[in-house]
Design a protein around this motif. Structure first.
Motif, PDB file in Angstrom:
ATOM      1  N   ARG A  70       0.440   6.696   1.165  1.00 29.29           N
ATOM      2  CA  ARG A  70      -0.593   5.758   0.759  1.00 29.29           C
ATOM      3  C   ARG A  70      -1.623   6.488  -0.079  1.00 29.29           C
ATOM      4  NH1 ARG A  70      -5.542   4.283   2.865  1.00 29.29           N
ATOM      5  NH2 ARG A  70      -5.250   5.553   4.744  1.00 29.29           N
ATOM      6  N   SER A  88      -5.363   6.298  -1.592  1.00 23.06           N
ATOM      7  CA  SER A  88      -6.606   5.566  -1.422  1.00 23.06           C
ATOM      8  C   SER A  88      -7.240   5.260  -2.769  1.00 23.06           C
ATOM      9  CB  SER A  88      -7.572   6.387  -0.567  1.00 23.06           C
ATOM     10  OG  SER A  88      -8.077   7.481  -1.315  1.00 23.06           O
ATOM     11  N   ARG A 128       0.787  -1.225   0.000  1.00 28.27           N
ATOM     12  CA  ARG A 128       0.000   0.000   0.000  1.00 28.27           C
ATOM     13  C   ARG A 128       0.823   1.281   0.000  1.00 28.27           C
ATOM     14  NH1 ARG A 128      -4.414  -0.399   4.596  1.00 28.27           N
ATOM     15  NH2 ARG A 128      -5.394   1.211   3.324  1.00 28.27           N
ATOM     16  N   TYR A 129       2.142   1.179   0.259  1.00 27.69           N
ATOM     17  CA  TYR A 129       2.890   2.405   0.482  1.00 27.69           C
ATOM     18  C   TYR A 129       4.038   2.599  -0.509  1.00 27.69           C
ATOM     19  CZ  TYR A 129       0.460   2.773   4.904  1.00 27.69           C
ATOM     20  OH  TYR A 129      -0.515   2.899   5.859  1.00 27.69           O
ATOM     21  N   SER A 131       5.717   0.675  -4.534  1.00 29.66           N
ATOM     22  CA  SER A 131       5.534  -0.703  -4.075  1.00 29.66           C
ATOM     23  C   SER A 131       6.009  -1.690  -5.131  1.00 29.66           C
ATOM     24  CB  SER A 131       4.065  -0.953  -3.720  1.00 29.66           C
ATOM     25  OG  SER A 131       3.239  -0.688  -4.835  1.00 29.66           O
TER      26      SER A 131
END
Length: 120
Positions: free
Chosen positions: A99, A101, A31-32, A53
């Protein structure tokens, strides 16, 4: 809430090397995107290097060929290997975790910073 803890800064002579580490309190695997920024006295914070990622990397022109960013997802840690250091690399270095969304909103988390001083 993501906590980031940097380590590895210090005083080094010109031409020397340092390796910075940034340990995250959560899994960063998927996610990061992770990055290193720096801020010198009287200057704005600037991006030094980033890694997605998928391990795509990006570097500031001033550090290309000298710095290498990498990540160890098993350890939730990001590294910045800094070689051929110059006095102009002197700054506080900050770790960043970003992150994005599903609505494309970005959430940024920052470490407390670690001082790197390049001087003879």
């Amino acid at each position: 809430q993501v906590q980031l803890v940097e380590s590895g800064g210090g005083l080094v002579q010109p031409g020397g090397s340092l390796r910075l580490s940034c340990a995250a309190s959560v899994s960063i695997h998927i996610r990061y995107a992770m990055g290193w920024y720096r801020q010198a006295p009287g200057k704005q914070r600037e991006l030094v290097a980033s890694i997605t990622s998928g391990e795509t990397t990006n570097y500031a022109d001033s550090v290309k060929g000298r710095f290498t960013i990498s990540r160890d997802n098993a350890k939730n840690t990001v590294y910045l290997q800094m070689n051929s250091l110059k006095p102009e690399d002197t700054a506080v270095y900050y770790c960043n975790a970003r992150r994005t969304s599903v609505t494309m909103r970005e959430y940024d988390y920052w470490g407390q910073g670690t001082q790197v001083t390049v001087s003879s």
